[in-house]
Design a protein around this motif. Structure first.
Motif, PDB file in Angstrom:
ATOM      1  N   MET A  44     107.567  83.105-121.708  1.00  0.00           N
ATOM      2  CA  MET A  44     106.228  82.890-121.161  1.00  0.00           C
ATOM      3  C   MET A  44     105.496  81.759-121.888  1.00  0.00           C
ATOM      4  N   GLY A  45     106.096  81.247-122.950  1.00  0.00           N
ATOM      5  CA  GLY A  45     105.466  80.177-123.717  1.00  0.00           C
ATOM      6  C   GLY A  45     104.683  80.661-124.915  1.00  0.00           C
ATOM      7  N   ALA A  46     104.800  81.949-125.243  1.00  0.00           N
ATOM      8  CA  ALA A  46     104.047  82.515-126.364  1.00  0.00           C
ATOM      9  C   ALA A  46     104.812  82.390-127.675  1.00  0.00           C
ATOM     10  N   LYS A  47     104.089  82.588-128.771  1.00  0.00           N
ATOM     11  CA  LYS A  47     104.688  82.753-130.089  1.00  0.00           C
ATOM     12  C   LYS A  47     104.759  84.257-130.357  1.00  0.00           C
TER      13      LYS A  47
ATOM     14  N   ARG B 220      94.348  92.486-112.530  1.00  0.00           N
ATOM     15  CA  ARG B 220      95.497  92.829-111.680  1.00  0.00           C
ATOM     16  C   ARG B 220      95.965  91.549-110.989  1.00  0.00           C
ATOM     17  N   VAL B 221      97.204  91.157-111.256  1.00  0.00           N
ATOM     18  CA  VAL B 221      97.746  89.911-110.695  1.00  0.00           C
ATOM     19  C   VAL B 221      99.156  90.150-110.169  1.00  0.00           C
ATOM     20  N   ASN B 222      99.646  89.227-109.378  1.00  0.00           N
ATOM     21  CA  ASN B 222     100.997  89.279-108.826  1.00  0.00           C
ATOM     22  C   ASN B 222     102.014  89.095-109.956  1.00  0.00           C
ATOM     23  N   PRO B 223     102.970  90.010-110.096  1.00  0.00           N
ATOM     24  CA  PRO B 223     103.945  89.874-111.197  1.00  0.00           C
ATOM     25  C   PRO B 223     105.016  88.810-110.959  1.00  0.00           C
TER      26      PRO B 223
ATOM     27  N   MET C 255      96.049  85.645-116.857  1.00  0.00           N
ATOM     28  CA  MET C 255      96.112  85.701-115.399  1.00  0.00           C
ATOM     29  C   MET C 255      97.455  85.200-114.869  1.00  0.00           C
ATOM     30  N   SER C 256      98.164  84.415-115.686  1.00  0.00           N
ATOM     31  CA  SER C 256      99.433  83.819-115.264  1.00  0.00           C
ATOM     32  C   SER C 256     100.283  83.554-116.500  1.00  0.00           C
ATOM     33  N   PRO C 257     101.571  83.223-116.319  1.00  0.00           N
ATOM     34  CA  PRO C 257     102.401  82.898-117.486  1.00  0.00           C
ATOM     35  C   PRO C 257     101.838  81.763-118.328  1.00  0.00           C
TER      36      PRO C 257
ATOM     37  N   LEU D 217      97.445  94.228-116.001  1.00  0.00           N
ATOM     38  CA  LEU D 217      98.323  95.289-115.508  1.00  0.00           C
ATOM     39  C   LEU D 217      99.539  94.728-114.765  1.00  0.00           C
ATOM     40  N   VAL D 218     100.383  94.055-115.536  1.00  0.00           N
ATOM     41  CA  VAL D 218     101.713  93.650-115.084  1.00  0.00           C
ATOM     42  C   VAL D 218     102.703  94.433-115.935  1.00  0.00           C
ATOM     43  N   ASP D 219     103.610  95.150-115.306  1.00  0.00           N
ATOM     44  CA  ASP D 219     104.572  95.972-116.044  1.00  0.00           C
ATOM     45  C   ASP D 219     105.733  95.107-116.537  1.00  0.00           C
TER      46      ASP D 219
END
Length: 329
Positions: free
Chosen positions: A186-189, A294-297, A161-163, A231-233
């Motif tokens: 984004m803080g991911a591996k 669907r969230v704000n990009p 839903m968020s970064p 659905l964030v492009d």
């Protein structure tokens, strides 16, 4: 019994040989490879391209399509073109960064604001220079350059839903530094895997997130093992078809023009088809149990600021390239 002179026999044989040689030269078959499944909108666009080439050349040039990575993964196919073992490749632009590092900018998140912005960039001088450098340094000539891919969202085993929801998650990535740095921001591996191994990786927990077009997700049935579609492009780039320039130069001028004209038509066909397919495929994925988010990009975009500044002249070499692309309105 009728007697045929030796001279006439030799003449007839020579004429037959010439005729067969000419006939054989009339048909050229080009091998076009991809890594997409047969129902993917990009594969359909390649079939349209092949059809138009054959029509424009009166059957003198035929395109044989090898789908689903039959000829290897994308980097292997591009190398095969350079070696003359394959004629053409269809796909995105991310792998071009190996040959001309300015192309790496197309693998960075949120470089293109939307499809309209991308299409304007396509006709800009910086983009045209990148295409010319690709031709001069790698020998890849674009015969289809105007296929605007839909943006690439993410599909995951957990809701995003968020970064902050990326923190600690393992994202499957191709071997593109821009992709890696985007998700690290984004803080991911990140886990480097071929696209064809993504389903199993998500199923087994080797990866928890993947990023591609929804057509790519559906073609691999990823919604079965990763039901959350955010659905964030994150990325936008072009669907392209390249041919080895040596092969291209071996064609007649008429055949060369037929490929270029068919490529433009196929790019327009793909751009329209991809939008239609995306809407239909999202509905199919929902029917299969996918949860659409669907969230704000903007919070994701804000994470990219420091990353882009750090990549300038390191991931791509032309100083000011990112600002030049952003300035295009």
């Amino acid at each position: 019994m009728a007697h045929i002179s030796l001279r006439k026999l030799i003449f007839a044989g020579a004429a037959l040989l010439v005729a067969s040689t000419v006939a054989g030269a009339e048909t050229v078959t080009l091998r076009l490879g991809n890594i997409t499944d047969p129902q993917h909108s990009e594969t359909k666009a390649q079939e349209y391209f092949a059809k138009r080439v054959e029509e424009k050349t009166n059957g003198e040039v035929k395109i044989r399509i090898f789908s689903g990575g039959q000829l290897g993964d994308a980097p292997s196919q591009l190398e095969a073109i350079r070696l003359g073992a394959q004629d053409m490749y269809a796909g995105g632009t991310g792998n071009f960064g190996k040959y001309v590092d300015d192309w790496n900018i197309t693998t960075v998140g949120f470089v293109f604001r939307d499809t309209d912005h991308f299409m304007k960039v396509l006709d800009s001088e910086p983009y045209k220079k990148m295409e010319q450098d690709l031709l001069d340094k790698a020998g890849f000539r674009m015969v289809l350059r105007n296929g605007a891919r839909p943006g690439k969202p993410v599909i995951s085993t957990k809701p995003i839903m968020s970064p902050d929801d990326f923190k600690g998650l393992k994202v499957r990535v191709p071997p593109w530094e821009g992709f890696v740095k985007t998700f690290e921001a984004m803080g991911a591996k990140t886990v480097g895997l071929p696209w064809g191994e993504t389903y199993l990786a998500l199923k087994q927990g080797v990866a928890e997130v993947a990023c591609a077009t929804v057509s790519g997700f559906y073609g691999q049935s990823l919604q079965e093992v990763a039901p959350y579609l955010t659905l964030v492009d994150f990325f936008s780039d072009s669907f392209t078809i390249v041919i080895g320039d040596k092969k291209f130069q071996g064609l007649s001028p008429e055949h060369q023009q037929a490929l270029l004209d068919a490529g433009t038509e196929a790019g327009e066909y793909y751009t329209k088809l991809a939008v239609e397919d995306q809407k239909e495929i999202i509905e199919k994925m929902i029917d299969d149990g996918a949860v659409v988010i669907r969230v704000n990009p903007e919070p994701f975009i804000e994470k990219m600021g420091p990353v882009v500044a750090d990549m300038e002249t390191k991931v791509w070499s032309t100083a000011g390239l990112f600002d030049a692309i952003q300035a295009i309105k």
